[in-house]
Design an enzyme around this catalytic site. Structure first.
Site, short mmCIF file in Angstrom:
data_model
loop_
_atom_site.label_atom_id
_atom_site.label_comp_id
_atom_site.label_asym_id
_atom_site.label_seq_id
_atom_site.Cartn_x
_atom_site.Cartn_y
_atom_site.Cartn_z
N MET A 153 0.84 -1.20 0.00
CA MET A 153 0.00 0.00 0.00
C MET A 153 0.88 1.26 0.00
SD MET A 153 -3.45 -0.90 2.05
CE MET A 153 -2.86 -0.60 3.70
N GLY A 154 2.17 1.09 -0.29
CA GLY A 154 3.04 2.25 -0.41
C GLY A 154 3.53 2.77 0.94
N SER A 209 6.20 -0.28 10.40
CA SER A 209 4.86 -0.20 9.84
C SER A 209 4.67 1.20 9.27
CB SER A 209 3.82 -0.45 10.95
OG SER A 209 2.55 0.02 10.53
N LYS A 269 4.82 -9.83 9.29
CA LYS A 269 4.20 -8.76 10.08
C LYS A 269 2.68 -8.90 10.10
CE LYS A 269 3.45 -4.77 11.97
NZ LYS A 269 2.60 -4.00 11.11
N GLY A 289 4.80 -10.24 4.09
CA GLY A 289 5.54 -10.14 5.34
C GLY A 289 4.85 -10.89 6.48
N HIS A 310 9.08 -3.48 3.60
CA HIS A 310 8.67 -3.66 2.21
C HIS A 310 9.88 -3.96 1.32
CE1 HIS A 310 5.50 -0.66 3.62
NE2 HIS A 310 4.75 -1.64 3.16
P1 AMP Z 1 1.33 -2.86 3.51
O1 AMP Z 1 1.93 -1.82 2.62
O2 AMP Z 1 1.25 -2.46 4.94
O3 AMP Z 1 0.06 -3.45 2.96
O4 AMP Z 1 2.36 -4.06 3.51
C1 AMP Z 1 2.78 -4.66 2.29
C2 AMP Z 1 3.56 -5.92 2.62
O5 AMP Z 1 4.69 -5.58 3.41
C3 AMP Z 1 2.74 -6.93 3.42
O6 AMP Z 1 3.02 -8.23 2.94
C4 AMP Z 1 3.26 -6.72 4.82
O7 AMP Z 1 3.13 -7.86 5.64
C5 AMP Z 1 4.71 -6.41 4.55
N1 AMP Z 1 5.29 -5.71 5.70
C6 AMP Z 1 4.80 -4.62 6.34
N2 AMP Z 1 5.58 -4.30 7.39
C7 AMP Z 1 6.58 -5.21 7.44
C8 AMP Z 1 7.70 -5.43 8.29
N3 AMP Z 1 7.95 -4.65 9.33
N4 AMP Z 1 8.51 -6.47 8.03
C9 AMP Z 1 8.25 -7.30 6.98
N5 AMP Z 1 7.23 -7.15 6.13
C10 AMP Z 1 6.40 -6.12 6.35
#
Ligand code: AMP
Length: 295
Positions: free
Chosen positions: A27-28, A182, A146, A144, A34
């Site tokens: 989601m950027g 995050s 996470k 992730g 990421h």
């Molecule tokens: P998001 O942009 O929050 O939707 O996350 C995109 C991807 O990045 C998802 O697969 C998350 O699980 C991963 N992600 C977010 N934060 C972390 C982190 N701290 N460590 C590893 N992967 C992450």
């Protein structure tokens, strides 16, 4: 690096790619978590594509869709630096045109944990990820740890709908003091940033108890809950000790790997963190991918 803003551009680009394609949906507002996914994709695959799309259907009306942090220029610079081949950045109208009415519902694994607090969240996640997989047609996709429940939901969906993509799970990337990275950490003020450490400290305390022989899930939950409830700026949502495949809450002493998850609101954002027990399962993506959501 190609920037693909329409579905037509994406399809054209996809048609021209040969060899193994790795995909990183985001989601950027990218951070090192990421980028670790993008790096893993680069290592494994001949071609790599990321997406940046703040998916409206996974936010409920009272959540932070309109204020979700965005910085596409910086994101593109980071991805370009890593050597990613393309970035798909569609508009919400391209993904959900007027008249849209098809959703993917994954059943029991979406009910507990985050699903208990955000009842429509995983319907939005599963739907957008299924659409992105149909559009991008990757061989491998990187997620992730996470968002551990998201991994379980996506792997269930991929297996159940016979989607030909190999899901890879990458470890949580943390700040030096242990806070899981995050995009939403940007909402924390100085005091809240300190308080937010109680999530990783709760996991750490329960992990230490496990390593000292504690196996009762009630006791492990109680230890984690105790750490978070000592922090006045944190409002606990849940502590979970569940099996890492079906996310069933454990009631008897555990003899197999378990997923320990915590969620709490600290100031504005809800923060999530988790770890697998035993500890060594968290260290590399091959061990993680073998355990978390494996079907
Ligand atoms: P998001 O942009 O929050 O939707 O996350 C995109 C991807 O990045 C998802 O697969 C998350 O699980 C991963 N992600 C977010 N934060 C972390 C982190 N701290 N460590 C590893 N992967 C992450």
């Amino acid at each position: 690096m190609q920037i693909l803003e329409s579905i037509a551009d994406l399809r054209l680009w996809r048609g021209r790619q040969a060899g193994m394609l790795g995909f990183v949906p985001t989601m950027g507002y990218l951070h090192a978590g990421h980028l670790a996914l993008a790096q893993a994709a680069r290592e494994d695959c001949e071609r790599t594509i990321a997406s940046i799309f703040v998916n409206p259907t996974q936010f409920s009306p009272n959540e932070d869709l309109s204020s979700y942090p965005r910085d596409p220029e910086r994101d593109l610079a980071l991805l370009r630096e890593l050597g990613i081949d393309a970035v798909f950045m569609p508009t919400p109208e391209a993904i959900y045109p007027s008249g849209y009415q098809t959703y993917v519902t994954v059943e029991s694994v979406t009910q507990g944990l985050e699903g208990g607090v955000r009842p429509t969240h995983f319907r939005g996640v599963a739907t957008v990820v299924a659409k992105l997989f149909n559009l991008v047609q990757p061989h491998k996709a990187y997620f992730g740890q996470k968002d551990a429940q998201q991994v379980v939901v996506i792997r269930r969906m991929v297996a159940d709908l016979n989607i030909a993509v190999d899901i890879q799970v990458c470890p949580i990337v943390r700040e030096a003091d242990g806070l899981a990275m995050s995009s939403r950490n940007v909402y924390l003020n100085t005091e809240e940033r300190k308080a937010a450490l109680c999530l990783s400290q709760a996991l750490q305390a329960a992990t230490e108890a496990y390593e000292n022989g504690e196996r009762h899930p009630d006791r492990l939950r109680e230890i984690a809950r105790g750490v978070i409830s000592c922090q006045p700026l944190a409002q606990l949502d849940y502590v979970s000790v569940a099996d890492p495949q079906y996310l069933v809450e454990q009631t008897a002493p555990v003899s197999r790997p378990v997923l320990l998850s915590v969620a709490a609101r600290v100031g504005k954002p809800r923060l999530l963190d988790n770890c697998l027990l035993p500890r060594h399962l968290n260290n590399d993506r091959h061990a993680l991918t073998a355990v978390l959501g494996a079907v």
